[in-house]
Structure formats: structure tokens, C-alpha cells
Design an enzyme around this catalytic site. Structure first.
Site, PDB file in Angstrom:
ATOM      1  N   TYR A 120      39.434  20.830  53.303  1.00  0.00           N
ATOM      2  CA  TYR A 120      39.652  19.761  52.326  1.00  0.00           C
ATOM      3  C   TYR A 120      40.974  19.037  52.558  1.00  0.00           C
ATOM      4  CZ  TYR A 120      41.880  23.687  49.818  1.00  0.00           C
ATOM      5  OH  TYR A 120      42.639  24.788  49.478  1.00  0.00           O
ATOM      6  N   GLU A 211      34.917  31.739  40.938  1.00  0.00           N
ATOM      7  CA  GLU A 211      36.032  32.568  41.415  1.00  0.00           C
ATOM      8  C   GLU A 211      36.853  33.075  40.234  1.00  0.00           C
ATOM      9  OE1 GLU A 211      38.637  30.640  44.235  1.00  0.00           O
ATOM     10  OE2 GLU A 211      39.782  32.472  44.607  1.00  0.00           O
ATOM     11  N   HIS A 245      32.976  33.549  47.023  1.00  0.00           N
ATOM     12  CA  HIS A 245      33.560  34.382  45.958  1.00  0.00           C
ATOM     13  C   HIS A 245      32.479  34.977  45.043  1.00  0.00           C
ATOM     14  CE1 HIS A 245      37.481  33.358  47.319  1.00  0.00           C
ATOM     15  NE2 HIS A 245      37.346  32.082  47.026  1.00  0.00           N
ATOM     16  N   ASP A 290      39.442  33.730  53.929  1.00  0.00           N
ATOM     17  CA  ASP A 290      39.854  32.756  52.917  1.00  0.00           C
ATOM     18  C   ASP A 290      41.310  32.313  53.067  1.00  0.00           C
ATOM     19  OD1 ASP A 290      39.885  31.105  50.728  1.00  0.00           O
ATOM     20  OD2 ASP A 290      39.651  32.685  49.226  1.00  0.00           O
TER      21      ASP A 290
HETATM   22 ZN   LIG Z   1      38.380  29.122  49.645  1.00  0.00          ZN
END
Ligand SMILES: [Zn+2]
Length: 409
Positions: A120, A211, A245, A290
């Protein structure tokens, strides 16, 4: 034809096989034979336990720069997020590329032959160059991000996202994927468009899901249901979907994920660092590093089972073979490489050797080699990594130098 003779190799069963000869044709496995007593002339000998290459199904490479900087002291996921935003805001394209190159090189040392980079920061071409440089496969998962976060994360509209990803092509060793950053960042109507674009291209589709409890509450208030249910109504679960998650799922979320055949990508070292909670994943399990606070898929794999033991007081919800499958074939499939992560004719010749000669695993009996690898090995036990039939040159000192150079001081 390249050939590898493995002292022990895991072919997907409950344990390892002895004397496995793998012949490759180009970057694919051509034949696999077991009970071959000795390495034939010309075959490269792999001592220890050979596994399919490991797939890291969820990474944000730039967050490697936060290692050691955010773990101590008080706070929550949300205070960590502020620290992550401050890092992200200061990185230009060259900095992102250097960090991704060094982080992917660290992953290669750890036996990771395929990474799913959930991007992102929108320097996708830099991320692609970084993976090629590190010699590992990449699924570039371009995240649609419309609401919240930093301005640099955001697309002007879902149409602008679709236009950007539609223009991209993938070089060899790279495939493309799509992501809905989260239901916080993408409204359901836009999520529907992302799912349609992913389906049109045959791309895997990933999203951060449940999450944090606050994410569920916010979604409930805004859309009257849980993130999984809202995404399901938007058609997201009809794609090749991975819920990342999936920590705070409701019963009906679990049923939806299970019946759709979705993957759940657990990232236990990150989840425990960020005080996210303990997920008990339904559906098919994949694994991710992650935040890259730790890069070690052996640790991620056993943590899924060991966390459940702490939670339930019962051992053995996941078999060793299931955990190994999560780190290999399931990760490959969730990233759009269904022909990888397995040792069989026709599969990609991506292989990782776990040495059984070091002090950690010496004395392991062959019948228990897979158990020992999953429950006791670390990335330090990885002694060779092969991608597409070609051994990578593993040089920890060079990787350390790359990391020193790339991490902002
Ligand atoms: Zn992530």
C-alpha cells in the site's frame, strides 16, 4: 537435467521419506523417486530434511525497519500504527526499494522462496525489482486503499486503482494479486469492484480481516455486520480469497470462510507483538511474517498450534503435516502459484534444506524429522535454498550489509 538427491524429503505425508531423488526439467520437477539408497553420479546431494520452498503469504517489507524499535514499552496495535505511519511517511521510492531488497534477501536466507507483498506504499515496480534481485518469487498484491490512513496510501477512487493495476504486467518469477486493504479502508461497493477485477484477471485477492475488536465494532456500526459477512455480501469470498489475521471471527464468519474454501493467513509473531489476540483459523491455513519483526516461518507455523494449546488446554489441533502444508503448498496456492510448494512431478522445483547436523536438531530420528523441523527448527537451520531448480547463493554477511544500508538510522 539437474538432479538433487535428498537424504530425507517431505513429500506431503505424515513424515519424511528417505533417499529421495528429484530430477528437474528447467524450473519444474520432472520425476521424484523414493528409497534411492545413494546419490547417483551427477546429482547434487542435499543432507538433512528437504521441504518444498516456504511461502510467506503476507509481508509488508518496509516494516522491517521497525524491528527492535516498537516492541518495548506500553501501547496497543493503534499506538504501533502511529509509529508505522511515521516510518511510511518518510520513505521515498529508493528507500522502499532498498528496504524491500534487503528484507527479501533476509527471507531467502530463511528458506522463503515466494513472498506475497501486500503493497500500500505504491512503489510496486521497486518491489518487483527487489524480489528479482533477491532471487525469490513474488506475488505483488496491490492494495486498494480509499479511506483513512496516510494520503500516500490512498487511491483517488476504486476506478483509479483498477486502472493502475490493469496497466501492470508481471515479469518472470512475479505474479499479480489484488487486495482490499481492510473494510476500514474500502467501502463494500468498492470492495465489490476490487473482487470483480481480481476475478477477471484470475488474481488472488487478500484483505486484512478482523485483526482488532475495534475494527469489528466499527464495521458493525457502519454496515450492520462483521467484516467477513460484509465482504461476503460484496462477492469477495467468491474470489481466490485470503483473510489475513482473521483473529476476531464470529461463528457465522467461520462458517462463511470455511464453506467458501478461503485461506486464512495467520501471522502469529506479529499478532502477539501487536497484542492482537489469538486467532483460531477456519478454512485453509497459510502463514505470513507480516510486520517482519521476525522472519522465520518455522516459528509462525508452530505458533499457530502452540497458541491454540495455550488457549484451549488441548494439544494437537493441527497435525505437523498441516502446519508444514500451511508454510508451503497452501501459501503458494493463496498467492496464485498452485503448482508450487510441493515436491511432485510438474511442481516448481523450489526446495529448502533443513540441516539436522547442528546442535539444535542433531540426534533427530528420520521418522521424526518433520516434527523436529516444525516444532524446533529455526531459519538458522536452513542450509540450502533452491528456486526453479537453481540454488541461491546464501551469504548472510552480504544480507546484513544490505540491511545496515537500507534501514534508516
Ligand atoms: Zn498486514
Amino acid at each position: 537435467m539437474t538432479a538433487f538427491w535428498c537424504e530425507l524429503a517431505w513429500l506431503g505425508g505424515a513424515g519424511a521419506e528417505a533417499g529421495v531423488l528429484i530430477e528437474c526439467d528447467g524450473e519444474r520437477i520432472a520425476t521424484v523417486r523414493t528409497a534411492v539408497a545413494a546419490a547417483p553420479a551427477g546429482a547434487q546431494r542435499l543432507n538433512g530434511l528437504v521441504l518444498p520452498g516456504l511461502a510467506n503469504a503476507h509481508s509488508h517489507a518496509f516494516q522491517r525497519a521497525l524491528r527492535g524499535r516498537t516492541h518495548g514499552g506500553e501501547g496497543t496495535f493503534w499506538t504501533w500504527r502511529e509509529q508505522m505511519y511515521a516510518l511510511a511517511d518518510g520513505l521515498d521510492e529508493a528507500a522502499v526499494e532498498a528496504l524491500a531488497r534487503a528484507t527479501f534477501a533476509e527471507m531467502a536466507l530463511a528458506g522463503i522462496t515466494l513472498v506475497g507483498e501486500f503493497d500500500y506504499l505504491h512503489h510496486s515496480e521497486a518491489v518487483i525489482r527487489a524480489a528479482q534481485d533477491a532471487g525469490i518469487r513474488l506475488t505483488l498484491i496491490d492494495a486498494c486503499y480509499l479511506h483513512g490512513g496516510l494520503p500516500r496510501f490512498r487511491d483517488a477512487s476504486v476506478e483509479a486503482w483498477a486502472e493502475r493495476v490493469g496497466r501492470r504486467s508481471a515479469p518472470p518469477g512475479v505474479r499479480l494479486g489484488a487486495a482490499i486493504h481492510s473494510i476500514r479502508a474500502v467501502d463494500p461497493e468498492s470492495a465489490r469492484v476490487v473482487a470483480a477485477v481480481a476475478a477477471e484477471h484470475g488474481w488472488p485477492l487478500h484483505a486484512h480481516v478482523s485483526e482488532q475488536p475495534a475494527e469489528n465494532q466499527d464495521c458493525q456500526q457502519r454496515y450492520g455486520d462483521s467484516p467477513t459477512a460484509v465482504l461476503a455480501r460484496a462477492g469477495v469470498l467468491e474470489a481466490l480469497f485470503t483473510a489475513v489475521h482473521a483473529t476476531h471471527l464470529l461463528e457465522h464468519d467461520r462458517a462463511l470462510l470455511e464453506s467458501s474454501g478461503a485461506f486464512c493467513c495467520m501471522c502469529p509473531t506479529t499478532e502477539r507483538d501487536l497484542a492482537d489476540g489469538i486467532g483460531t483459523p477456519p478454512g485453509r491455513l497459510a502463514l505470513g511474517s507480516d510486520s517482519n519483526a521476525v522472519i522465520d516461518l518455522f516459528e509462525e507455523a508452530r505458533a499457530v498450534e502452540l497458541n491454540e494449546r495455550l488457549l484451549t488446554g488441548v494439544r494437537g489441533k493441527h497435525t505437523v503435516a498441516e502446519l508444514a502444508t500451511a508454510a508451503t503448498a497452501n501459501g503458494y496456492a493463496s498467492l496464485g502459484w498452485p503448482e508450487g510448494g510441493r515436491i511432485e512431478p510438474g511442481a516448481l522445483a523450489d526446495l529448502v534444506t533443513v540441516s539436522l547436523d547442528g546442535p539444535r536438531l542433531a540426534g533427530t530420528r528420520p521418522a521424526e524429522a518433520l516434527d523436529a523441523a516444525v516444532f524446533a527448527a529455526t531459519r538458522e537451520d536452513v542450509s540450502s535454498v533452491i528456486v526453479g531448480g537453481r540454488p541461491l547463493n546464501l551469504d548472510p554477511e552480504r544480507v546484513a550489509a544490505q540491511l545496515r544500508e537500507a534501514i534508516p538510522q
